[in-house]
Write an enzyme that holds these catalytic residues in place. Structure first.
Site, PDB file in Angstrom:
ATOM      1  N   HIS A 171       0.801  -1.220   0.000  1.00 21.34           N
ATOM      2  CA  HIS A 171       0.000   0.000   0.000  1.00 21.34           C
ATOM      3  C   HIS A 171       0.835   1.271   0.000  1.00 21.34           C
ATOM      4  CE1 HIS A 171      -4.452   1.057   1.114  1.00 21.34           C
ATOM      5  NE2 HIS A 171      -4.031   1.703   0.041  1.00 21.34           N
ATOM      6  N   HIS A 185      -6.946  -1.176   8.029  1.00 20.97           N
ATOM      7  CA  HIS A 185      -6.002  -0.365   8.797  1.00 20.97           C
ATOM      8  C   HIS A 185      -6.133   1.102   8.419  1.00 20.97           C
ATOM      9  CE1 HIS A 185      -4.355  -4.452   8.153  1.00 20.97           C
ATOM     10  NE2 HIS A 185      -4.139  -4.383   9.447  1.00 20.97           N
ATOM     11  N   ASP A 231      -3.597   3.359   8.107  1.00 20.70           N
ATOM     12  CA  ASP A 231      -2.487   3.865   7.287  1.00 20.70           C
ATOM     13  C   ASP A 231      -2.202   5.327   7.595  1.00 20.70           C
ATOM     14  OD1 ASP A 231      -2.467   1.346   6.274  1.00 20.70           O
ATOM     15  OD2 ASP A 231      -3.217   1.873   4.301  1.00 20.70           O
ATOM     16  N   ASP A 282     -10.040  -0.249   3.770  1.00 19.62           N
ATOM     17  CA  ASP A 282      -8.871  -0.853   4.415  1.00 19.62           C
ATOM     18  C   ASP A 282      -9.227  -1.276   5.834  1.00 19.62           C
ATOM     19  OD1 ASP A 282      -6.238  -1.527   5.213  1.00 19.62           O
ATOM     20  OD2 ASP A 282      -5.374   0.143   4.105  1.00 19.62           O
ATOM     21  N   HIS A 284       3.902   0.881   4.336  1.00 22.65           N
ATOM     22  CA  HIS A 284       2.533   0.627   3.881  1.00 22.65           C
ATOM     23  C   HIS A 284       1.499   1.009   4.938  1.00 22.65           C
ATOM     24  CE1 HIS A 284       2.035  -3.869   5.352  1.00 22.65           C
ATOM     25  NE2 HIS A 284       2.536  -3.087   6.283  1.00 22.65           N
ATOM     26  N   ASP A 314      -7.020  -6.536   2.264  1.00 24.68           N
ATOM     27  CA  ASP A 314      -7.222  -6.984   3.644  1.00 24.68           C
ATOM     28  C   ASP A 314      -8.441  -6.316   4.279  1.00 24.68           C
ATOM     29  OD1 ASP A 314      -6.487  -4.478   4.811  1.00 24.68           O
ATOM     30  OD2 ASP A 314      -4.404  -5.085   5.051  1.00 24.68           O
ATOM     31  N   GLU A 319      -2.028  -5.087  -2.027  1.00 23.33           N
ATOM     32  CA  GLU A 319      -1.795  -6.078  -0.968  1.00 23.33           C
ATOM     33  C   GLU A 319      -2.291  -7.481  -1.297  1.00 23.33           C
ATOM     34  OE1 GLU A 319       0.127  -5.560   1.549  1.00 23.33           O
ATOM     35  OE2 GLU A 319       0.230  -3.376   1.787  1.00 23.33           O
ATOM     36  N   ASP A 344      -7.570  -1.894  -0.442  1.00 21.42           N
ATOM     37  CA  ASP A 344      -6.644  -2.851   0.158  1.00 21.42           C
ATOM     38  C   ASP A 344      -7.423  -4.140   0.383  1.00 21.42           C
ATOM     39  OD1 ASP A 344      -5.083  -4.373   1.994  1.00 21.42           O
ATOM     40  OD2 ASP A 344      -4.093  -2.561   2.705  1.00 21.42           O
TER      41      ASP A 344
END
Length: 302
Positions: free
Chosen positions: A103, A127, A129, A125, A142, A230, A274, A228
């Site tokens: 990412h 997360h 980030d 995402d 990332h 994930d 990712e 992303d």
């Protein structure tokens, strides 16, 4: 639309802590990306891959911030070249579709998309980030691209990392479920819009994404959409380096990207990141990435 979707692979894993994500662009293409784009009634041109030096031949400790931001000098090189390509594709009136890689490539994607336009950002995402070199527990970039684009902390002195003119009020993060404590505090203190999985549980994916797209679209010329993989539950997308239980389902993901496609403000740039085929099962994460790209481009069941 009178445009082409221009595919560009960025096979980098400089920003990640799990090897194999650099093979993501190849896995996504192999999974049928061109066919998926055709199903969405879009023209497709594959511009190949950005040239990236393999991480094994470099030393992360050569980065200016050393282990607080691993491979930062290499990420700068990739980001600057990627920004130029994305800006050129946008100037041609085409849609850049950037395939990661990790990412950290979003630093270049956003900088390029923002070069001649006011963009909003929709960030799917698990997360945030939103870390910086001084707050990151890992030093993996990332986990930093949004902080970089906004020029937070150490990134304030790195103009190459910033997306010029990006307004944090036009950033919407969707589906968060794992944040580092300093990152959580930074998001709380920022005017970005942030929606966790709890919000999706309580309100439903349609309402949440409608609000997110609305926030990102306000006053924007176009949207940068960052997906992303994930973001999805690992049962749906096992081939990612940082899986987090409790992500969105297959249908929720499609519904979200369908809303992006129907937004009043057009998508200016799109990236999928990712995908790690080393960790995948029968390339199913890459196949799902192709399906979601088609939904983001307007494919519908009826």
């Amino acid at each position: 639309m009178n445009r082409s979707v221009r595919i560009l692979g960025v096979p980098t894993d400089y920003g990640a802590n799990r090897r194999g994500v650099d093979m993501g662009p190849s896995a996504i293409r192999y999974a049928g990306l061109a066919d998926a784009i055709a199903r969405a009634n879009e023209q497709c041109v594959d511009d190949g891959d950005l040239s990236v030096v393999r991480a094994e031949s470099t030393d992360p400790d050569r980065a200016p911030m050393q282990d607080r931001a691993k491979f930062l000098s290499e990420i700068q090189d990739v980001s600057e070249r990627l920004a130029d390509v994305v800006a050129g594709v946008c100037a041609d009136g085409d849609l850049p579709l950037v395939l990661g890689g990790d990412h950290s490539i979003a630093i270049g994607s956003m900088a390029g998309a923002a070069r001649e336009a006011d963009i909003g950002v929709v960030w799917f995402d698990a997360h945030g980030d939103f870390n910086t070199p001084s707050t990151s527990p890992s030093g993996n970039v990332h986990g930093m691209p949004l902080a970089a684009a906004l020029g937070h902390d150490e990134f304030a002195d790195l103009p190459w990392a910033q997306a010029s003119g990006l307004d944090p009020e036009r950033i919407a993060l969707v589906g968060l479920r794992n944040l580092d404590p300093p990152e959580r505090a930074a998001i709380h203190d920022s005017p970005v819009s942030a929606y966790s999985m709890s919000d999706i549980d309580e309100r439903g994916i349609v309402d949440v994404v409608e609000d997110a797209v609305g926030a990102a679209s306000a006053g924007a010329d176009g949207l940068h959409v960052s997906l992303d993989m994930d973001w999805l539950d690992p049962k749906e997308a096992p081939g990612v380096g940082t899986p987090e239980r409790g992500g969105v389902t297959y249908r929720e993901a499609h519904a979200a990207l369908e809303q992006v496609a129907s937004a009043d403000v057009p998508t200016r740039s799109l990236e999928v990141v990712e995908v790690n085929p080393v960790l995948d099962s029968h390339n199913e994460t890459a196949e799902l990435a192709c399906e979601l790209v088609a939904s983001a481009l307007g494919e519908r069941i009826l």
